[in-house]
Design an enzyme around this catalytic site. Sequence first.
Site, PDB file in Angstrom:
ATOM      1  N   GLU A 154      -5.486 -17.860  47.458  1.00 52.57           N
ATOM      2  CA  GLU A 154      -5.851 -17.613  48.848  1.00 52.57           C
ATOM      3  C   GLU A 154      -4.768 -16.874  49.602  1.00 52.57           C
ATOM      4  OE1 GLU A 154      -8.282 -21.786  49.464  1.00 52.57           O
ATOM      5  OE2 GLU A 154      -6.481 -21.392  50.616  1.00 52.57           O
TER       6      GLU A 154
ATOM      7  N   CYS B 213      -0.203 -14.672  55.249  1.00 51.17           N
ATOM      8  CA  CYS B 213       0.358 -15.744  54.430  1.00 51.17           C
ATOM      9  C   CYS B 213      -0.166 -15.568  53.011  1.00 51.17           C
ATOM     10  CB  CYS B 213      -0.109 -17.067  55.039  1.00 51.17           C
ATOM     11  SG  CYS B 213       0.284 -18.510  54.086  1.00 51.17           S
TER      12      CYS B 213
ATOM     13  N   CYS C  54       0.467 -25.117  41.858  1.00 49.17           N
ATOM     14  CA  CYS C  54       1.900 -25.350  42.044  1.00 49.17           C
ATOM     15  C   CYS C  54       2.283 -26.566  41.224  1.00 49.17           C
ATOM     16  CB  CYS C  54       2.230 -25.601  43.518  1.00 49.17           C
ATOM     17  SG  CYS C  54       4.020 -25.765  43.814  1.00 49.17           S
TER      18      CYS C  54
ATOM     19  N   CYS D 261       4.375 -32.031  45.523  1.00 47.71           N
ATOM     20  CA  CYS D 261       4.697 -32.675  46.803  1.00 47.71           C
ATOM     21  C   CYS D 261       3.510 -33.544  47.227  1.00 47.71           C
ATOM     22  CB  CYS D 261       5.019 -31.640  47.869  1.00 47.71           C
ATOM     23  SG  CYS D 261       6.380 -30.561  47.375  1.00 47.71           S
TER      24      CYS D 261
ATOM     25  N   CYS E 211       0.764 -32.379  49.911  1.00 49.72           N
ATOM     26  CA  CYS E 211       0.254 -31.014  49.789  1.00 49.72           C
ATOM     27  C   CYS E 211      -0.918 -30.949  48.813  1.00 49.72           C
ATOM     28  CB  CYS E 211       1.384 -30.110  49.318  1.00 49.72           C
ATOM     29  SG  CYS E 211       0.847 -28.454  48.857  1.00 49.72           S
TER      30      CYS E 211
ATOM     31  N   SER F 155      11.418 -25.943  53.307  1.00 52.46           N
ATOM     32  CA  SER F 155      10.517 -27.050  53.624  1.00 52.46           C
ATOM     33  C   SER F 155      11.325 -28.329  53.510  1.00 52.46           C
ATOM     34  CB  SER F 155       9.323 -27.038  52.661  1.00 52.46           C
ATOM     35  OG  SER F 155       8.560 -25.883  52.888  1.00 52.46           O
TER      36      SER F 155
ATOM     37  N   CYS G 122      -4.530 -21.939  53.591  1.00 49.97           N
ATOM     38  CA  CYS G 122      -3.408 -21.263  52.944  1.00 49.97           C
ATOM     39  C   CYS G 122      -3.064 -22.022  51.675  1.00 49.97           C
ATOM     40  CB  CYS G 122      -2.197 -21.222  53.880  1.00 49.97           C
ATOM     41  SG  CYS G 122      -1.386 -19.633  53.865  1.00 49.97           S
TER      42      CYS G 122
END
Length: 359
Positions: A99, A112, A119, A123, A126, A223, A342
């Site tokens: 995306e 973005c 990933c 986390c 997320c 982050s 995002c």
Amino acid sequence: MADPPLPDLLSLEPDELHQALLRHFEGRGQPGYRAGQVQRWIYEGLARTPEEMTDLPAPERAALGEAFRLDEPAEERLSESRDGTVKHLWRLSDGHLVESVLIPTERRLTLCISSQAGCAMGCTFCATGWGGFDRQLTPGEIVGQYRASRRWVEGRDLGTVTNLVFMGMGEPLANRGALHPALTILNQGYRVGARRITVSTVGVVPGILELAERPEQFRLALSLHAPDPELRRGLIPLEKRYPLPQVMSALRRFDEAGGKRITFEYTLIRGVNDAMELVPPLADLAREVGAFVNLIPFNPIPYQDWRPSPAERIRAFAAGLEARGVEAAVRETRGRDIEAACGQLRAQVLVQMGKGRSG
Ligand code: SAH
Ligand code: SF4
């Protein structure tokens, strides 16, 4: 055995592209200026196929298409929010989906983009992290999101993309093999100013050090999400591998490299990392490296039942930081009606609490 894949016109850095095209045209007895023509079609014309390169003779267009690839991600789905936020879902050549989100504000149009399909960092707050890792994107697939988005925007007379943030799916500093060339291509090829490109990381120390070494002034967002290592470990598993003191020392190096700006991203989760006692240590860390702090209301995800901090707590956090001499802004959630996530977060944008950052 299968033939090796053709070189990808979108993945080569400008110098490599120039050399590869020179060799190609030389081999065909064509003048050297053809290389420059093709480069202009790629970087300025945003051409999607050699067929569009109308100042090349027809046989040269065909030969270019046989010698090189140019696959840009294809639009799979598009959602437009009432607030102007636009989310694209792109299909890569092997079917993976990533995306990107366009976020218009008064003076800017921020894109973005994603650096990985999925990933691996896991986390806990997320959605991308919960979904796991699929594969790395190539430089061309990263740059391709920018090209395709720009074409979309410019085709509608909406101006152009002014800023780029690596805050879509994936951890860009865990895909440095593609990130570095992509940054070079965006900056030198497409002429996106380095200060208009922000790389967001959860704290991959060697990657931060590599970015510090680069001569361009790319911006860095860390982050952070918690100023205390123990609390941070519960949110970001990578904290075990690269503990906060190490991350801070890498950031100091980045800061000392001069002219480079650092932002802390802090997602506020009710009852998890929003205690007022955390403000002084957070302010200390920010002051140490001159960081600007973005406070982001947590976007609920399907995997657990956390909630965003109440608005008044977020304001109190911002006020507490400012009282300690740290610039802070609250990001407003954008594109709620289209799930402009995002990848994992809804698109967010700086809103006036304090000075908001320009650039
Ligand atoms: N992997 C990189 C960049 C992609 S994530 C990184 O983590 O920095 C981009 C930003 O979205 C990060 O600051 C991340 O912490 C934040 N984010 C992820 N999930 C979120 C959620 N559910 N609510 C609010 N922000 C979130
Ligand atoms: Fe990956 Fe960033 Fe999500 Fe963490 S917050 S899982 S690093 S995309």
